[in-house]
Design a protein around this motif. Structure first.
Motif, short mmCIF file in Angstrom:
data_model
loop_
_atom_site.label_atom_id
_atom_site.label_comp_id
_atom_site.label_asym_id
_atom_site.label_seq_id
_atom_site.Cartn_x
_atom_site.Cartn_y
_atom_site.Cartn_z
N ALA A 42 0.31 -7.24 2.61
CA ALA A 42 1.52 -6.43 2.71
C ALA A 42 1.92 -6.08 1.28
O ALA A 42 2.15 -6.99 0.48
N GLY A 43 1.96 -4.79 0.98
CA GLY A 43 2.21 -4.40 -0.41
C GLY A 43 3.30 -3.35 -0.55
O GLY A 43 4.08 -3.12 0.37
N GLY A 44 3.25 -2.79 -1.75
CA GLY A 44 4.42 -2.09 -2.24
C GLY A 44 5.13 -3.16 -3.04
O GLY A 44 5.10 -4.34 -2.67
N LYS A 45 5.73 -2.76 -4.15
CA LYS A 45 6.28 -3.76 -5.06
C LYS A 45 7.22 -4.74 -4.37
O LYS A 45 7.16 -5.95 -4.60
N GLY A 46 8.07 -4.24 -3.51
CA GLY A 46 9.05 -5.11 -2.89
C GLY A 46 8.45 -6.18 -1.99
O GLY A 46 8.99 -7.28 -1.87
N SER B 160 12.53 -2.28 -5.30
CA SER B 160 11.37 -2.12 -6.19
C SER B 160 10.50 -0.92 -5.83
O SER B 160 10.35 -0.60 -4.66
N GLY B 161 9.98 -0.31 -6.89
CA GLY B 161 8.90 0.66 -6.71
C GLY B 161 9.35 2.07 -6.43
O GLY B 161 10.52 2.42 -6.52
N SER B 162 8.32 2.86 -6.08
CA SER B 162 8.55 4.29 -5.83
C SER B 162 9.23 4.50 -4.48
O SER B 162 9.44 3.54 -3.73
N ALA B 163 9.60 5.75 -4.22
CA ALA B 163 10.20 6.09 -2.92
C ALA B 163 9.40 7.25 -2.33
O ALA B 163 8.80 8.04 -3.07
N THR C 54 2.43 4.38 7.46
CA THR C 54 2.60 3.68 6.18
C THR C 54 1.34 3.85 5.34
O THR C 54 0.23 3.83 5.87
N ARG C 55 1.51 4.04 4.06
CA ARG C 55 0.37 4.34 3.18
C ARG C 55 -0.47 3.10 2.87
O ARG C 55 -0.06 1.97 3.19
N SER C 56 -1.61 3.35 2.21
CA SER C 56 -2.42 2.25 1.66
C SER C 56 -2.54 2.46 0.15
O SER C 56 -2.52 3.60 -0.32
N CYS C 57 -2.60 1.37 -0.58
CA CYS C 57 -2.88 1.43 -2.02
C CYS C 57 -4.13 0.60 -2.28
O CYS C 57 -4.22 -0.55 -1.84
N ILE C 58 -5.08 1.24 -2.93
CA ILE C 58 -6.38 0.59 -3.15
C ILE C 58 -6.44 0.02 -4.56
O ILE C 58 -6.08 0.69 -5.53
N ALA D 92 6.60 1.19 1.25
CA ALA D 92 5.72 0.03 1.47
C ALA D 92 4.27 0.48 1.62
O ALA D 92 3.98 1.67 1.83
N SER D 93 3.37 -0.48 1.51
CA SER D 93 1.95 -0.12 1.47
C SER D 93 1.09 -1.25 2.02
O SER D 93 1.41 -2.42 1.85
N ILE D 94 0.01 -0.85 2.70
CA ILE D 94 -1.03 -1.85 2.99
C ILE D 94 -1.86 -1.90 1.71
O ILE D 94 -2.53 -0.92 1.35
N ASP D 95 -1.76 -2.99 0.97
CA ASP D 95 -2.54 -3.11 -0.26
C ASP D 95 -3.93 -3.60 0.07
O ASP D 95 -4.08 -4.64 0.71
N LYS D 96 -4.93 -2.83 -0.35
CA LYS D 96 -6.33 -3.19 -0.04
C LYS D 96 -7.06 -3.46 -1.35
O LYS D 96 -7.24 -2.53 -2.15
N TYR E 5 -5.60 3.01 -6.86
CA TYR E 5 -5.38 4.34 -6.29
C TYR E 5 -4.16 4.23 -5.38
O TYR E 5 -4.20 3.53 -4.37
N LEU E 6 -3.04 4.83 -5.77
CA LEU E 6 -1.78 4.68 -5.04
C LEU E 6 -1.51 5.95 -4.23
O LEU E 6 -1.28 7.02 -4.79
N GLU E 7 -1.59 5.87 -2.91
CA GLU E 7 -1.25 7.02 -2.06
C GLU E 7 0.24 7.34 -2.20
O GLU E 7 1.05 6.45 -2.46
N LEU F 101 -5.14 -12.92 -5.20
CA LEU F 101 -4.32 -12.14 -4.25
C LEU F 101 -3.11 -11.53 -4.95
O LEU F 101 -2.49 -12.18 -5.80
N THR F 102 -2.77 -10.31 -4.57
CA THR F 102 -1.57 -9.66 -5.11
C THR F 102 -0.33 -10.26 -4.45
O THR F 102 -0.33 -10.52 -3.24
N GLY F 103 0.71 -10.51 -5.27
CA GLY F 103 1.94 -11.06 -4.69
C GLY F 103 1.75 -12.48 -4.20
O GLY F 103 2.20 -12.86 -3.12
N VAL G 101 -2.57 -7.31 -11.06
CA VAL G 101 -1.80 -6.37 -10.24
C VAL G 101 -0.70 -7.14 -9.52
O VAL G 101 -0.95 -8.17 -8.89
N GLY G 102 0.53 -6.66 -9.65
CA GLY G 102 1.65 -7.29 -8.96
C GLY G 102 2.34 -8.38 -9.75
O GLY G 102 3.30 -8.98 -9.28
N CYS G 103 1.86 -8.67 -10.97
CA CYS G 103 2.51 -9.75 -11.75
C CYS G 103 3.95 -9.40 -12.12
O CYS G 103 4.81 -10.29 -12.19
O1 TA6 Z 1 2.77 -3.50 -8.71
C1 TA6 Z 1 1.61 -3.47 -7.91
C2 TA6 Z 1 1.88 -2.64 -6.66
O2 TA6 Z 1 2.93 -3.19 -5.91
C3 TA6 Z 1 0.65 -2.55 -5.80
O3 TA6 Z 1 0.56 -3.69 -5.01
C4 TA6 Z 1 0.87 -1.23 -5.07
O4 TA6 Z 1 1.55 -1.51 -3.85
C5 TA6 Z 1 1.70 -0.41 -6.06
O5 TA6 Z 1 2.28 -1.33 -6.99
C6 TA6 Z 1 2.81 0.36 -5.43
O6 TA6 Z 1 3.55 0.96 -6.50
P1 TA6 Z 1 4.72 2.02 -6.20
O7 TA6 Z 1 5.36 2.24 -7.53
O8 TA6 Z 1 4.07 3.23 -5.62
O9 TA6 Z 1 5.66 1.35 -5.21
#
Ligand code: TA6
Length: 311
Positions: free
Chosen positions: A36-40, A136-139, A88-92, A9-13, A104-106, A289-291, A250-252
Motif C-alpha cells: 500500500a503506497g503513496g507517501k501517506g 503527504s504527497g501529490s494530489a 487507484t494508480r500504481s507506482c513502479i 494513494a498508490s499500489i506500490d510495486k 515510475y509514478l503514475e 520494503l517501502t514504508g 524509497v519512502g525513507c
Molecule cells: O516516497 C516514496 C513514494 O511514496 C512511493 O512509494 C510512491 O508511492 C511515490 O512516493 C508517490 O509520490 P507522490 O508524490 O506521487 O505521492
C-alpha cells in the motif's frame, strides 16, 4: 490515534531485477513486492510499527482501491478512504544492481469537484479522535492546490496537530494555513524561497527563514544519508545517523514523517523527536520494503544517532 491523508494513494510495486535494466529489451522481473503506497500510506505503516494506532484516509477507486485498502489492513492500518470513480494508480520502483532505484509514478485518476467537496464535508468525522494528522504527497488531477490549507484549517479548529509533507503549489499554497510541521527537501526549499541552496549553511538559514516567516513550529529539512535539520522555537538541531549501506531508500522520507507523528503524539521534545525520526528513517533504509523497518535494526541504529545544536 494518528490519521494519515493520502490524496493520491498508490499500489506500490517494487520490481527486483536480476541484472541492470536495458531499455528496448524484454526484462524478466525476479521478484515483485506489492505494498500500500503513496507517501501517506508509507507514513501510516511506519507509525504503526512504532506502536501507534493508525488510520489511513484519502481518495481511492476501483478494484485497485479495494486491493490498496486490503494491503493497508494487512499492515494493521485501519482505512477510511473516500471512494471515487476510476482506478487507484500504481507506482513502479525498479530495483536493479546497476542503477539502484528507478521510480515510475503514475499521475492517478481525476477527482470531481463534488467529490472534493464531499470529502471536505466528511473530513471532521474522519479525523475525530485523532491527536495528529499527516498529509503527504501529490494530489490527483481535479484537486485544488489549496486543499491542504483547507484540511489544515479543519484540523486547527479541532485542536489536532498537522504535519504536511508535499511539494510544489500544494506546499506553497498551504504554508499560510500554518501546519505544525513541514518537511521539505532541498529542492522544495529552493522552489519555496526562490534561492539556490548551496551547502549546509544555506540549509540551516532556509530552515530558520521558513520557521520565522510562516511561524511553523517545526521546520524539518530531510538530508538523506545526512539525516535531517529541525528549526523550531528552541533552536536549530541536526540529527545525524551512523554511516550505513542502504537497501532501499524509497519512502525513507515518509518513514521520517511517520516517526515525527509518533513523537508529536507522545509529546517528545524537539531534539528527542529529531533523534527518534532520524533513527527510524535510517532503519527503514535497511529494509527492502517501502514504508517498513525492523525494530531490532532501529534499536541498533538509535544509539549511534547524534543530535547536534546548530543555532
Ligand atoms: O516516497 C516514496 C513514494 O511514496 C512511493 O512509494 C510512491 O508511492 C511515490 O512516493 C508517490 O509520490 P507522490 O508524490 O506521487 O505521492
Amino acid at each position: 490515534m494518528i490519521t494519515t491523508v493520502t490524496l493520491n494513494a498508490s499500489i506500490d510495486k517494487a520490481y527486483v531485477m536480476e541484472r541492470a535494466i536495458e531499455n528496448g529489451t524484454v526484462m524478466r522481473v525476479k521478484e515483485v513486492r506489492n505494498t500500500a503506497g503513496g507517501k501517506g500510506l508509507n507514513v501510516a505503516k511506519v507509525a504503526r510499527i512504532c506502536g501507534a494506532d493508525v488510520q489511513a484516509t484519502g481518495f481511492a477507486g476501483g478494484f485497485n482501491g479495494q486491493y490498496l485498502e486490503d494491503l493497508a489492513r494487512r499492515s494493521d492500518v485501519e482505512t477510511r478512504f473516500f471512494h471515487v470513480e476510476g482506478e487507484t494508480r500504481s507506482c513502479i520502483n525498479i530495483l536493479d544492481p546497476k542503477y539502484g532505484s528507478t521510480e515510475y509514478l503514475e499521475p492517478g485518476f481525476d477527482v470531481k469537484a463534488e467529490d472534493v467537496d464531499r470529502f471536505l464535508e466528511e473530513f471532521p468525522s474522519i479525523i475525530d479522535g485523532s491527536s495528529v494528522v499527516t498529509m503527504s504527497g501529490s494530489a490527483p488531477r481535479g484537486v485544488p492546490a489549496d486543499i491542504y490549507k483547507k484540511l489544515t484549517g479543519i484540523m486547527k479548529q479541532a485542536g489536532i496537530k498537522v504535519i504536511l509533507d508535499t511539494s510544489g503549489s500544494y506546499l506553497s499554497e498551504s504554508l499560510s494555513g500554518c501546519p505544525d510541521m513541514i518537511k521539505p527537501n532541498e529542492d522544495e526549499i529552493e522552489a519555496l524561497l526562490g534561492i539556490r541552496v548551496n551547502g549546509y549553511e544555506d540549509v540551516l538559514r532556509s530552515a530558520q527563514e521558513l520557521h520565522d516567516t510562516y511561524q511553523i513550529p517545526w521546520v524539518v529539512i530531510s538530508l538523506g544519508a545526512d539525516g535531517a535539520v529541525l528549526a523550531c522555537e528552541e533552536g536549530i538541531f541536526h540529527g545525524k545517523p551512523p554511516v550505513l549501506t542502504p537497501v532501499n531508500t524509497v519512502g525513507c522520507g515518509d518513514s521520517m514523517t511517520g516517526a515525527f507523528a509518533v513523537a508529536m503524539e507522545r509529546k517528545m521534545k524537539p531534539e528527542e523527536a529529531l533523534g527518534y525520526a532520524v533513527a527510524v528513517s535510517a532503519a527503514s533504509a535497511m529494509s527492502p520494503l517501502t514504508g517498513h523497518f525492523d525494530l531490532a535494526v532501529y534499536e541498533k541504529i538509535a544509539g549511534d544517532v547524534v543530535v547536534e545544536v546548530c543555532g
